[in-house]
Design an enzyme around this catalytic site. Sequence first.
Site, PDB file in Angstrom:
ATOM      1  N   CYS A  25      43.113  42.418  42.956  1.00 56.86           N
ATOM      2  CA  CYS A  25      43.121  42.035  44.374  1.00 56.86           C
ATOM      3  C   CYS A  25      44.522  41.716  44.879  1.00 56.86           C
ATOM      4  O   CYS A  25      44.778  41.804  46.071  1.00 56.86           O
ATOM      5  CB  CYS A  25      42.191  40.850  44.596  1.00 56.86           C
ATOM      6  SG  CYS A  25      42.555  39.484  43.484  1.00 56.86           S
ATOM      7  N   GLU A  79      36.772  34.563  46.181  1.00 64.94           N
ATOM      8  CA  GLU A  79      38.072  35.193  45.929  1.00 64.94           C
ATOM      9  C   GLU A  79      37.860  36.689  46.131  1.00 64.94           C
ATOM     10  O   GLU A  79      37.238  37.345  45.297  1.00 64.94           O
ATOM     11  CB  GLU A  79      38.543  34.864  44.516  1.00 64.94           C
ATOM     12  CG  GLU A  79      40.046  34.676  44.446  1.00 64.94           C
ATOM     13  CD  GLU A  79      40.798  35.982  44.259  1.00 64.94           C
ATOM     14  OE1 GLU A  79      40.739  36.833  45.185  1.00 64.94           O
ATOM     15  OE2 GLU A  79      41.430  36.137  43.219  1.00 64.94           O
TER      16      GLU A  79
END
Length: 488
Positions: free
Chosen positions: A289, A255
Amino acid sequence: MTGTSTVTSHFINGAWTDSGGPTFPVRNPLDDELVADAAAGSAADAEAAVTAAAAAFPSWAAMAPGTRQALFLRAADIVERRQEELVQLMAVEGGASRAFSTFQIRLSAAMLRQAASWGYLPVGDVIRSDTPGRTATVTRKPLGVVAGFTPWNGAFYLAWRTFLLPMAFGNTTVIKPSELAPISSGLIHAEILQEAGFPAGTFNVVTNAPGDAAAIAEVFFTSPAVRCINFTGSDKTARILGERAGRALKRMVLELGGFNPAIILEDADVEESIKAVTFGAFLHQGQVCMNTRKVYVARSLHDEFVSGLAERVRALKTGDPTDPAVIIGPLINDHAVEQIDARVTDAVDRGATLVTGGKVEGRVYQPTILTHVPADAICTTGADETFGPLLVVEAFDDAETALRDAQDTPYGLSASIMTRDRVRGLAMAERFDSGIVHVNAPTMASEAALPVGGVKDSGWGRSGYYSIEDFTELRLTTMSSEPGRYPF
Ligand code: ADP
């Protein structure tokens, strides 16, 4: 572990394990005050943790779904009971505002409660066979030990996501928290799981000093018991780990970062768009993110949108995140401050308009909006995310061009489209090369049940129940009840 002592230990085989070795300081990013001295783990600590996880695996994998469910539900209750302490911890260790820490606590409890029931879901299929008398079944099996790298930014929730999902499918785990926030990205979870009564060895934590990560990682790559490495962090580090994983033939779940666009079409609700973008861009001062990095707004709305956005963003209180009214706390370290400052300066030097922000006090960087940014300014190219409170806004004349430009980035994590025309929004979403597209919601619209993950340089794998693909493997079993017919 926390509160009574400022020295933290590893958590191995159900016990706080002080290796008696060196420690490293964990500091409040706001004022560098010492939060704790954390154990500087070595390869030997990682080996002990992997050994414990491997030993705990068979009985954890075989545990009755109801027994495992009770543990997860107890952990969810503990998370909620400890909310105020967790909010304080995330503020002093990671600079998280109350808005962000309570968001994480809510998501964590929800994920624990959802995962609690997964043990009851079907685990396989029966497949018809062309061979007379043969029955074929495919069954999902846990992998074994999953090693996780947990990040400092969405520390509390992302750590749960790193180990809870593999555990829900019957794997045991070893966590290597971020050096920058080892308590909220792993050690506090060990306290919670210990209190909930998780069996020894099912969850282990080994902390390491900055610079020592590679030695711990090497244990994960070389240990046959470790079957998957679940990494949340930068694509730069993921490339290093990925090369090593290739040689070791280890499965990886990644991720990574994003350069997440929002497209505001000419029929969008401007007020709603302003709210969505403010939240999407500036939650946790832009250090997630999935934060919105760039807005493409229809030219007819541009001026109204920018002035409304600037007004809302200027009202965000900055400073010490232990003040519940503060939304923008400090960036994690000096490097982060230098990066955003250099990129804002670079854009302004090239002719960009600084609408608001651009100032820093200590490590608290004011939320910043830039318009008219020349295409070669680093903050707008999409080649690299600026991990801080910086948003670029650009007007577009043609939605097709905006859709193309929004995807002109190596990343593909999340995107947002704001429009009153839902059919058009969905049609555009279909054409996005992105792991996530939200129509009429910010790029940050996370929920525990929704599968988060990226395409391209944003990573491999998905969270939520779909992570069953990443954390299990299929076993084919056949059974024949008639004699075989063989050609020789
Ligand atoms: P961030 O910049 O968000 O902190 P990084 O990708 O730099 O993210 O680091 C994420 C994690 O990767 C940290 O836990 C760090 O210890 C680890 N790490 C960094 N470099 C290496 C390396 N060469 N080998 C193994 N682990 C590493």
